[in-house]
Design a protein around this motif. Structure first.
Motif, short mmCIF file in Angstrom:
data_model
loop_
_atom_site.label_atom_id
_atom_site.label_comp_id
_atom_site.label_asym_id
_atom_site.label_seq_id
_atom_site.Cartn_x
_atom_site.Cartn_y
_atom_site.Cartn_z
N GLY A 40 -1.72 23.04 -7.06
CA GLY A 40 -0.80 23.29 -5.97
C GLY A 40 -1.12 22.50 -4.70
N ILE A 41 -1.78 21.37 -4.85
CA ILE A 41 -2.18 20.56 -3.70
C ILE A 41 -1.03 19.66 -3.26
CG2 ILE A 41 -3.69 18.66 -2.99
CD1 ILE A 41 -5.91 19.98 -4.65
N ASP A 42 -0.80 19.60 -1.97
CA ASP A 42 0.22 18.75 -1.38
C ASP A 42 -0.34 17.32 -1.28
OD1 ASP A 42 2.24 17.56 0.06
OD2 ASP A 42 1.93 18.72 1.90
N TYR A 43 0.27 16.39 -2.00
CA TYR A 43 -0.24 15.02 -1.97
C TYR A 43 0.89 14.01 -2.11
CZ TYR A 43 0.20 14.72 -7.09
OH TYR A 43 0.67 14.69 -8.38
N THR A 44 0.61 12.80 -1.68
CA THR A 44 1.53 11.67 -1.75
C THR A 44 0.81 10.50 -2.39
OG1 THR A 44 2.79 12.36 0.21
CG2 THR A 44 2.85 10.01 -0.36
N ILE A 45 1.53 9.76 -3.25
CA ILE A 45 0.96 8.57 -3.87
C ILE A 45 1.17 7.36 -2.96
CG2 ILE A 45 1.21 6.95 -5.80
CD1 ILE A 45 -0.14 9.49 -6.61
N PHE A 46 0.12 6.58 -2.80
CA PHE A 46 0.18 5.34 -2.02
C PHE A 46 -0.16 4.19 -2.95
CE2 PHE A 46 -1.53 2.19 1.05
CZ PHE A 46 -0.44 2.13 1.92
N PHE A 47 0.82 3.33 -3.23
CA PHE A 47 0.63 2.22 -4.16
C PHE A 47 0.49 0.93 -3.37
CE2 PHE A 47 1.63 -0.96 -7.35
CZ PHE A 47 1.03 -0.46 -8.49
N TYR A 48 -0.75 0.47 -3.25
CA TYR A 48 -1.03 -0.79 -2.56
C TYR A 48 -2.08 -1.53 -3.37
CZ TYR A 48 -2.64 -4.15 0.91
OH TYR A 48 -3.00 -5.31 1.54
N ASN A 49 -1.63 -2.53 -4.13
CA ASN A 49 -2.51 -3.25 -5.05
C ASN A 49 -2.14 -4.73 -5.11
OD1 ASN A 49 -3.96 -0.81 -6.28
ND2 ASN A 49 -1.80 -0.27 -6.60
N PRO A 50 -2.38 -5.47 -4.01
CA PRO A 50 -2.02 -6.88 -3.98
C PRO A 50 -2.91 -7.76 -4.86
CG PRO A 50 -3.24 -6.30 -2.01
CD PRO A 50 -2.98 -5.02 -2.74
N VAL A 77 4.77 6.15 -2.03
CA VAL A 77 4.88 5.12 -1.00
C VAL A 77 4.60 3.76 -1.65
CG1 VAL A 77 3.98 4.22 1.17
CG2 VAL A 77 4.16 6.70 0.81
N ASP A 78 5.58 2.88 -1.62
CA ASP A 78 5.48 1.55 -2.20
C ASP A 78 5.11 0.58 -1.08
OD1 ASP A 78 5.75 -0.82 -3.53
OD2 ASP A 78 7.86 -0.55 -4.08
N ALA A 79 3.85 0.17 -1.02
CA ALA A 79 3.38 -0.71 0.04
C ALA A 79 3.59 -2.18 -0.33
CB ALA A 79 1.90 -0.44 0.32
N ASP A 80 3.34 -3.06 0.61
CA ASP A 80 3.61 -4.48 0.43
C ASP A 80 2.73 -5.11 -0.65
OD1 ASP A 80 5.49 -4.44 2.41
OD2 ASP A 80 4.11 -5.09 3.98
N TYR A 81 3.28 -6.14 -1.28
CA TYR A 81 2.55 -6.94 -2.27
C TYR A 81 2.11 -8.24 -1.60
CZ TYR A 81 1.74 -9.29 -6.81
OH TYR A 81 1.19 -9.95 -7.89
N ASP A 82 1.18 -8.12 -0.65
CA ASP A 82 0.78 -9.28 0.15
C ASP A 82 -0.35 -10.05 -0.53
OD1 ASP A 82 -0.89 -7.12 0.61
OD2 ASP A 82 -1.26 -7.63 2.71
N PHE A 87 -5.71 -13.29 -1.71
CA PHE A 87 -6.34 -14.55 -2.13
C PHE A 87 -7.18 -15.16 -1.01
CE2 PHE A 87 -3.23 -14.60 -5.68
CZ PHE A 87 -4.11 -14.90 -6.70
N GLU A 88 -6.72 -15.01 0.22
CA GLU A 88 -7.48 -15.52 1.35
C GLU A 88 -8.82 -14.82 1.45
OE1 GLU A 88 -8.54 -17.83 4.52
OE2 GLU A 88 -6.78 -18.09 3.22
N ARG A 89 -8.82 -13.51 1.26
CA ARG A 89 -10.06 -12.74 1.35
C ARG A 89 -10.97 -12.98 0.15
NH1 ARG A 89 -8.57 -6.95 4.18
NH2 ARG A 89 -10.76 -6.62 3.72
N ALA A 90 -10.39 -13.42 -0.96
CA ALA A 90 -11.18 -13.65 -2.18
C ALA A 90 -11.80 -15.04 -2.24
CB ALA A 90 -10.31 -13.43 -3.41
N LYS A 91 -11.51 -15.89 -1.25
CA LYS A 91 -12.04 -17.25 -1.28
C LYS A 91 -13.56 -17.25 -1.32
CE LYS A 91 -8.33 -19.90 0.92
NZ LYS A 91 -7.94 -20.69 2.11
N GLY A 92 -14.11 -18.07 -2.22
CA GLY A 92 -15.55 -18.15 -2.39
C GLY A 92 -16.10 -17.14 -3.37
N MET A 93 -15.25 -16.21 -3.82
CA MET A 93 -15.70 -15.16 -4.74
C MET A 93 -15.06 -15.31 -6.12
SD MET A 93 -15.32 -11.86 -2.20
CE MET A 93 -15.81 -11.94 -0.48
N GLU A 94 -14.46 -16.46 -6.37
CA GLU A 94 -13.66 -16.63 -7.58
C GLU A 94 -14.46 -16.44 -8.87
OE1 GLU A 94 -11.74 -19.10 -4.30
OE2 GLU A 94 -13.78 -18.66 -5.03
N TRP A 95 -15.76 -16.73 -8.83
CA TRP A 95 -16.57 -16.63 -10.04
C TRP A 95 -17.57 -15.47 -9.98
CZ3 TRP A 95 -15.16 -18.86 -14.37
CH2 TRP A 95 -14.28 -19.95 -14.29
#
Length: 219
Positions: A40-50, A77-82, A87-95
């Motif tokens: 009986g918990i009040d909750y909302t789904i937040f979908f943010y997975n760029p 809640v359907d958040a942005d697919y930014d 990819f900018e934050r993942a630079k240098g971590m590709e491997w």
């Protein structure tokens, strides 16, 4: 919800009255959602997975999650697919390997956005379905969640262990019952690459996006 499923009666920690639940996909969130609704918990789904790549895979995972939320009248809640930001934050971590610093960055990014939305919309408690997967490092996820909540006074990250007391097994049962899309890699382009490299080395078929659903092997 399934009335025959035995679950503990949950209560939110620290006097919180509602929860913003970051969801990564329907298979991982199905058990979490049913457990919360059962209590009986009040909750909302937040979908943010760029991080999810390519867009076809992202849309399939999102639509499966929306389908399950709508079936049980759960706010979504359907958040942005930014993806450019990711990819900018993942630079240098590709491997970097799975569970390494790239994954920490990815969790941080998604939870920071979750916490910001929570702050702007009257939620003081956040959590995520990510931790139910046995492929994830739960401590890594919890650390990221707590770090995201810390800048906001009175906000907390709920580090409940969704795997315990049969949670992981029920996750699979629900996925088969609902015939969820069965993704075969974590989500990002580098996970897809590494999984296919492993499959190629093992002389297995490469991943085919959008074709495998839970229960298909039993038909």
């Amino acid at each position: 919800m399934n009335p025959t499923t035995e679950r503990d009666q949950l209560s939110l920690p620290k006097g919180h009255t509602k929860l913003l639940l970051h969801s990564c996909c329907a298979p991982c969130s199905g058990e979490v959602m049913e457990a919360l609704s059962h209590s009986g918990i009040d909750y909302t789904i937040f979908f943010y997975n760029p991080n999810i790549h390519p867009e076809k895979e992202y849309l399939i995972r999102k639509e499966e999650n929306i389908r399950f939320a709508e079936k049980h009248n759960i706010a979504f809640v359907d958040a942005d697919y930014d993806t450019d930001n990711w990819f900018e934050r993942a630079k240098g971590m590709e491997w970097e390997p799975e569970r390494g610093v790239r994954c920490t960055m990815c969790f941080d990014m998604r939870f920071e956005r979750t916490a910001l939305y929570a702050y702007e919309h009257g939620f003081s408690l956040i959590s995520s379905s990510l931790g139910i997967s046995r492929w994830k490092n739960m401590q890594q996820i919890n650390d990221c969640g707590q770090r995201a909540a810390a800048p906001y006074d009175g906000m907390h990250y709920w580090d409940y262990n969704w795997r315990k007391k049969g949670g992981s097994a029920r996750m699979i049962e629900i996925s088969k019952r609902e015939q969820f899309y069965q993704q075969e890699y974590c989500g990002c382009i580098y996970s897809l690459r590494d999984t296919n490299l492993h499959r190629k080395a093992s002389e297995r078929d490469l991943i085919k996006i959008g074709v495998k659903y839970y229960g298909d092997d039993e038909k």
